[in-house]
Enzyme design. Structure first.
Site, PDB file in Angstrom:
ATOM      1  N   ASP A  23       1.150  -1.058  -0.070  1.00 42.07           N
ATOM      2  CA  ASP A  23      -0.184   0.452  -0.067  1.00 42.07           C
ATOM      3  C   ASP A  23       0.972   1.282   0.252  1.00 42.07           C
ATOM      4  OD1 ASP A  23      -1.753  -2.126   0.467  1.00 42.07           O
ATOM      5  OD2 ASP A  23      -3.103  -0.698   1.378  1.00 42.07           O
ATOM      6  N   ARG A 102       0.359   4.629  17.724  1.00 46.56           N
ATOM      7  CA  ARG A 102      -0.063   5.617  16.584  1.00 46.56           C
ATOM      8  C   ARG A 102       0.401   7.194  16.732  1.00 46.56           C
ATOM      9  NH1 ARG A 102       0.529   2.219  14.154  1.00 46.56           N
ATOM     10  NH2 ARG A 102      -1.160   0.919  12.855  1.00 46.56           N
ATOM     11  N   ASP A 131      -7.050   4.395  12.095  1.00 48.66           N
ATOM     12  CA  ASP A 131      -5.822   4.573  12.693  1.00 48.66           C
ATOM     13  C   ASP A 131      -5.555   5.678  11.659  1.00 48.66           C
ATOM     14  OD1 ASP A 131      -4.579   2.581  14.324  1.00 48.66           O
ATOM     15  OD2 ASP A 131      -3.716   1.405  12.453  1.00 48.66           O
ATOM     16  N   SER A 187      -4.232  -9.107   7.608  1.00 50.85           N
ATOM     17  CA  SER A 187      -4.130  -8.060   8.215  1.00 50.85           C
ATOM     18  C   SER A 187      -3.013  -8.266   9.046  1.00 50.85           C
ATOM     19  CB  SER A 187      -3.851  -7.029   8.079  1.00 50.85           C
ATOM     20  OG  SER A 187      -3.896  -5.948   8.100  1.00 50.85           O
TER      21      SER A 187
END
Length: 420
Positions: A23, A102, A131, A187
């Protein structure tokens, strides 16, 4: 919040939170197509990654610069430790391993953006997840004038790339190295705190996790038949030292302490959960997590906190811990309300010091004992064999007050309600 208008000419510099995966590699090339100078930023927060290979890949794809920042120590001290103090658990089970990472990553991304004079930052988070919110709220809080490019929310991007097949075709067209097959049909997100697994074959909440899914912890059935006994010393509610009682091995720095607890917890299969949680954006998602060191610390901290903290202060602090967990999960680490809650929690930890001994064995953490110079436990007062400083008649008032309340309640309900 500003809407980014993509342009075909030179637009400025963008700091891309880059992982080296499919990605963000495609996003790097796509941003260059739009006319941006791209600086790739990789954060080392303890994931198993070949950072040098990722650097070379980003440079070959046209990144103007590549920054690789080792954030492991600050991740533990500035983000994991406050979460330990709070006993932070979202919806009673999730220890927030991704959520606390994050703001750590985004803080460093913003520092680079300011240093490089970049007007834009970008990330590869999807438009359906949490996220995107965590990254962007941190960036706006710490760099209010920044503009954020979120490709997965830009129609030109998501209409062009409707799935992995489109990304793979784009990668092949632009010479982006990609794996022949995906690493796994789900994932993953990994850092020092945990590994999370979602999407793919895990989207059916009834499906059991494959046995080979877990990378951080052993299956408890296959773990050692002898426990490890640890002593964890706390000061101000955070670990100062961990000692393996049998081996005499000790760790003293925050990063070493947490890494060692991960090692011991992983060895014994501690910290696996399989849950359905409520995302901030309004949907439920299924996630599987393994958080070995964090699970050990949660149990140890709960024990020393109860031992040293006033009952009513702890009652209030429990509510603050729940609020803290919700704020962090929803991306509000750098909000005034979360700052206030963290300050209150930190204040509550002033007397949370002492040592906890525990056993780690077959997927479980067993508390064995504790000691503290700030203990509120009075052995003589609580003893069944010694009168101590306590008058048994003192209990009469508590009984009388509650007896009236209970008698009235059951009189109004009727005696038949008790017999049911």
């Amino acid at each position: 919040m500003q809407i980014i208008q993509l342009c075909s000419n030179h637009c400025g510099t963008v700091i891309l939170a880059y992982s080296g995966g499919l990605d963000t590699s495609c996003i790097l090339v796509w941003l260059k197509e739009q006319g941006y100078d791209v600086i790739a930023f990789l954060a080392n927060i303890g994931q198993d990654e070949d950072f040098e290979a990722a650097r070379i890949k980003a440079e070959k794809l046209g990144a103007k610069k590549v920054f690789i920042e080792d954030l492991r120590s600050e991740f533990v001290e500035d983000f994991i430790w406050p979460s330990v103090q709070a006993n932070a658990v979202y919806e009673d089970r999730y220890l927030l391993g991704t959520a606390i990472a994050r703001p750590c990553i985004a803080r460093s991304q913003v520092e680079i953006a300011r240093r490089e004079g970049a007007q834009f930052v970008s990330h590869g988070a999807t438009g359906k997840g949490n996220d995107q919110i965590r990254f962007e709220l941190t960036c706006y809080a710490l760099y209010p004038e920044v503009e954020i490019i979120a490709p997965w929310r830009i129609p030109d991007f998501y209409n062009r790339f409707r799935g992995r097949t489109d990304l793979m075709e784009y990668a092949q067209k632009h010479g982006i190295p990609v794996p022949v097959t995906p690493k796994a049909p789900w994932s993953m997100d990994a850092n020092l705190m945990h590994i999370s697994y979602e999407s793919g074959i895990l989207e059916n909440p009834k499906s059991h996790a494959p046995a080979d899914l877990y990378l951080m912890t052993k299956n408890p059935e296959d773990s050692p038949n002898t426990p490890d006994v640890l002593e964890i010393e706390f000061g101000n509610g955070v670990p100062l030292k961990v000692t393996n009682v049998k081996e005499g091995k000790s760790k003293n720095s925050p990063l070493d302490i947490f890494s060692y607890l991960n090692e011991i917890g992983g060895k014994h299969g501690v910290g696996r959960i399989d849950i359905v949680e409520n995302r901030f954006i309004g949907m439920k998602s299924r996630g599987i997590y393994e958080t070995p060191g964090g699970t050990i610390l949660l149990q140890a901290h709960l024990d020393i906190e109860t031992f040293t903290m006033d009952k009513e202060v702890r009652r209030i602090k429990q509510g603050l811990g729940i609020k803290f967990s919700e704020l962090v999960y929803n991306g509000f680490w750098y909000s005034p309300e979360c700052d206030f809650v963290r300050h209150c929690i930190n204040k509550s930890q002033e007397n949370v010091q002492g040592k906890v001994q525990l056993s780690v064995f077959k997927g479980q953490v067993y508390i064995l004992g504790r000691e503290s110079p700030k203990s509120l436990y009075n052995e003589e007062l609580v003893s069944m064999d010694v009168q101590g400083n306590y008058d048994p008649c003192d209990a009469s008032g508590f009984i009388r007050i509650n007896a009236v309340r209970l008698r009235e309640h059951h009189r109004l309900q009727g005696v038949s309600s008790i017999k049911k």
